[in-house]
Design a protein around this motif. Structure first.
Motif, mmCIF file in Angstrom:
data_model
loop_
_atom_site.group_PDB
_atom_site.id
_atom_site.type_symbol
_atom_site.label_atom_id
_atom_site.label_comp_id
_atom_site.label_asym_id
_atom_site.label_seq_id
_atom_site.Cartn_x
_atom_site.Cartn_y
_atom_site.Cartn_z
ATOM 1 N N THR A 7 0.919 -1.325 -0.078
ATOM 2 C CA THR A 7 0.005 0.039 -0.143
ATOM 3 C C THR A 7 0.944 1.520 -0.017
ATOM 4 O OG1 THR A 7 -1.668 -1.067 1.292
ATOM 5 C CG2 THR A 7 -1.745 1.291 1.341
ATOM 6 N N VAL A 8 0.513 2.057 -0.669
ATOM 7 C CA VAL A 8 1.295 3.447 -1.061
ATOM 8 C C VAL A 8 0.684 4.086 -0.089
ATOM 9 C CG1 VAL A 8 2.084 5.297 -2.479
ATOM 10 C CG2 VAL A 8 2.041 2.927 -3.260
ATOM 11 N N LYS A 9 1.370 5.031 0.836
ATOM 12 C CA LYS A 9 0.759 5.834 1.820
ATOM 13 C C LYS A 9 0.668 7.365 1.284
ATOM 14 C CE LYS A 9 1.381 2.842 5.563
ATOM 15 N NZ LYS A 9 1.017 2.725 6.861
ATOM 16 N N ARG A 10 1.987 7.437 0.542
ATOM 17 C CA ARG A 10 2.016 8.981 0.040
ATOM 18 C C ARG A 10 2.433 8.582 -1.397
ATOM 19 N NH1 ARG A 10 5.792 12.902 -0.333
ATOM 20 N NH2 ARG A 10 4.873 15.162 0.355
ATOM 21 N N TRP A 11 1.873 9.417 -2.325
ATOM 22 C CA TRP A 11 2.305 9.602 -3.651
ATOM 23 C C TRP A 11 3.308 10.785 -3.854
ATOM 24 C CZ3 TRP A 11 1.778 5.861 -7.266
ATOM 25 C CH2 TRP A 11 0.977 4.864 -6.964
ATOM 26 N N HIS A 27 -3.820 0.227 -7.255
ATOM 27 C CA HIS A 27 -3.435 1.082 -6.001
ATOM 28 C C HIS A 27 -4.601 1.916 -5.441
ATOM 29 C CE1 HIS A 27 0.528 0.784 -6.839
ATOM 30 N NE2 HIS A 27 0.561 0.860 -8.234
ATOM 31 N N ASP A 28 -5.864 1.384 -5.674
ATOM 32 C CA ASP A 28 -7.236 1.848 -5.035
ATOM 33 C C ASP A 28 -7.254 3.444 -5.334
ATOM 34 O OD1 ASP A 28 -9.617 1.522 -4.119
ATOM 35 O OD2 ASP A 28 -8.849 1.965 -2.078
#
Length: 76
Positions: free
Chosen positions: A6-10, A36-37
Protein backbone atom coordinates in the motif's frame (compact mmCIF):
# COMPACT_ATOMS: atom_id res chain seq x y z
CA UNK A 1 -6.32 -7.84 -3.56
CA UNK A 2 -3.02 -6.89 -5.11
CA UNK A 3 0.35 -8.07 -3.83
CA UNK A 4 1.60 -4.50 -4.23
CA UNK A 5 2.42 -2.76 -0.94
CA UNK A 6 0.00 0.00 0.00
CA UNK A 7 1.35 3.40 -0.99
CA UNK A 8 0.64 5.88 1.76
CA UNK A 9 2.08 8.91 0.00
CA UNK A 10 2.32 9.49 -3.72
CA UNK A 11 5.54 11.42 -4.21
CA UNK A 12 6.31 13.11 -7.50
CA UNK A 13 8.90 10.41 -8.16
CA UNK A 14 6.35 7.60 -7.72
CA UNK A 15 3.77 9.38 -9.84
CA UNK A 16 6.36 9.92 -12.58
CA UNK A 17 7.31 6.24 -12.55
CA UNK A 18 3.67 5.19 -12.91
CA UNK A 19 3.03 7.72 -15.68
CA UNK A 20 6.14 6.57 -17.56
CA UNK A 21 4.94 2.95 -17.34
CA UNK A 22 1.62 4.06 -18.86
CA UNK A 23 3.39 6.04 -21.61
CA UNK A 24 5.58 3.01 -22.41
CA UNK A 25 2.55 0.72 -22.60
CA UNK A 26 3.65 -1.43 -19.65
CA UNK A 27 0.33 -0.83 -17.89
CA UNK A 28 -2.93 1.05 -18.34
CA UNK A 29 -4.66 3.80 -16.41
CA UNK A 30 -7.38 1.37 -15.34
CA UNK A 31 -4.83 -1.18 -14.09
CA UNK A 32 -2.97 1.43 -12.05
CA UNK A 33 -6.20 2.74 -10.56
CA UNK A 34 -7.35 -0.76 -9.64
CA UNK A 35 -3.98 -1.88 -8.22
CA UNK A 36 -3.57 1.15 -6.00
CA UNK A 37 -7.22 1.88 -5.14
CA UNK A 38 -7.16 5.20 -7.02
CA UNK A 39 -9.72 6.77 -9.30
CA UNK A 40 -9.12 6.72 -13.03
CA UNK A 41 -9.56 10.51 -13.07
CA UNK A 42 -6.78 10.92 -10.48
CA UNK A 43 -4.33 8.94 -12.61
CA UNK A 44 -5.45 10.82 -15.74
CA UNK A 45 -4.75 14.06 -13.85
CA UNK A 46 -1.18 12.90 -13.26
CA UNK A 47 -0.83 12.21 -16.98
CA UNK A 48 -2.16 15.65 -17.92
CA UNK A 49 0.19 17.31 -15.44
CA UNK A 50 3.14 15.33 -16.83
CA UNK A 51 2.27 16.33 -20.39
CA UNK A 52 2.10 20.03 -19.46
CA UNK A 53 5.43 19.78 -17.67
CA UNK A 54 7.06 17.98 -20.59
CA UNK A 55 5.84 20.61 -23.02
CA UNK A 56 7.34 23.37 -20.90
CA UNK A 57 10.57 21.42 -20.41
CA UNK A 58 11.03 21.08 -24.15
CA UNK A 59 10.60 24.78 -24.91
CA UNK A 60 13.64 26.69 -26.08
CA UNK A 61 12.99 29.12 -23.23
CA UNK A 62 11.10 27.27 -20.48
CA UNK A 63 8.73 29.23 -18.29
CA UNK A 64 9.42 29.30 -14.59
CA UNK A 65 6.79 27.78 -12.30
CA UNK A 66 4.97 31.06 -11.71
CA UNK A 67 4.80 31.88 -15.43
CA UNK A 68 3.53 28.40 -16.19
CA UNK A 69 0.82 28.64 -13.50
CA UNK A 70 -0.31 32.08 -14.69
CA UNK A 71 -0.41 30.90 -18.29
CA UNK A 72 -2.58 27.92 -17.31
CA UNK A 73 -4.98 30.23 -15.43
CA UNK A 74 -5.38 32.43 -18.51
CA UNK A 75 -6.11 29.40 -20.71
CA UNK A 76 -8.96 28.15 -18.50
Amino acid sequence: MSNEPTVKRWTAKRKAAVVMDIFKGKTTVAEVARQHDLTVSAVEGWIEEAQRSMENGLRARPKDIREQYESELRET
